[in-house]
Design a protein around this motif. Structure first.
Motif, short mmCIF file in Angstrom:
data_model
loop_
_atom_site.label_atom_id
_atom_site.label_comp_id
_atom_site.label_asym_id
_atom_site.label_seq_id
_atom_site.Cartn_x
_atom_site.Cartn_y
_atom_site.Cartn_z
N GLN A 15 0.86 -1.21 0.00
CA GLN A 15 0.00 0.00 0.00
C GLN A 15 0.89 1.24 0.00
N GLU A 18 -0.09 5.61 -4.20
CA GLU A 18 -1.46 5.85 -4.66
C GLU A 18 -1.99 4.76 -5.61
N ALA A 20 -2.05 1.78 -5.37
CA ALA A 20 -2.75 0.71 -4.65
C ALA A 20 -4.26 0.96 -4.66
N ARG A 21 -4.66 2.22 -4.76
CA ARG A 21 -6.11 2.54 -4.71
C ARG A 21 -6.78 2.27 -6.05
N HIS A 22 -6.00 2.22 -7.11
CA HIS A 22 -6.59 2.11 -8.45
C HIS A 22 -6.51 0.70 -9.02
N CYS A 85 1.97 -2.04 -10.03
CA CYS A 85 0.54 -1.80 -10.17
C CYS A 85 0.28 -0.91 -11.38
#
Ligand code: URA
Length: 198
Positions: A15, A18, A20-22, A85
């Motif tokens: 995490q 950022e 990680a959020r998408h 990611c």
């Protein structure tokens, strides 16, 4: 479970930035854990984000063709990315994202201990040689701290710019000979130098 498999599990839980959020799936990397050849791309695209595996879209198909031109399958090598990611809308990874992922790639390299790292594209090249430009150094091996680095254009470049296809194919065909020459290099302290092959 191997140390590399455990590391990949840790990467899947990351995490640190950022992205990680998408993401849909993390793409740690895949292939032979004791590979001589480590290919490092840029970042997962849509297909990779769906499947959690690197280079499974159109660029991956071309990479498989390139590997097969030197008698290899993807399971014979290890394939990873600078960033694990997918950046939203397939934009380029940001410096902070590359930095956040730095430790993961470093730990993968330390466990796999490849004989040659093939950097695919600009971001992967500058991860190791920040002042170099791909147009100048592609296809030219360099040895640093006991590891051979071999910069290539990203396979996706051939899909966008057909004229690069032959260059990429020719660069790939040099790999077996470079590896063979690297094997003949004497052990001991190794300075940063170009191998005098091409
Ligand atoms: N492009 C990359 O750089 N990496 C992948 O995994 C797929 C496409």
């Amino acid at each position: 479970m191997s140390a590399l498999a455990r590391l990949c599990d840790d990467i899947r839980a990351c995490q640190e930035c950022e992205l990680a959020r998408h993401r849909n799936r993390v793409v740690p990397g895949a292939g032979a854990e004791d590979a001589d050849l480590l290919f490092i791309g840029e970042a997962p695209g849509w297909h990779e984000d769906q499947q959690g595996r690197p280079f499974v879209g159109p660029a991956g198909q071309f990479l498989e063709q390139l590997l097969s031109s030197i008698g290899l399958r993807r399971d014979d090598v290890y394939i990873a990315n600078v960033v694990k990611c997918r950046p939203p809308e397939n934009r380029e990874p940001l410096p902070a994202e590359i930095e956040a992922c730095r430790m993961w790639l470093d730990r993968q390299v330390a466990l796999i201990r490849p004989r040659m790292i093939v950097t695919l594209g600009r971001h992967s090249l500058s991860r190791y040689f920040p002042t170099e430009t791909i147009g100048k150094v592609h296809g030219r091996p360099r040895q640093l701290d006991g590891v051979l680095y071999y910069p290539m254009y990203h396979p996706a470049a051939a899909l966008h710019q057909g004229s690069l296809r032959q260059t990429i194919e020719a660069d790939m065909l040099k790999i077996p000979e470079i590896l063979a020459q690297g094997r003949e290099e004497p052990p001991g302290p190794i300075e940063d130098r170009q191998l005098s092959l091409f």
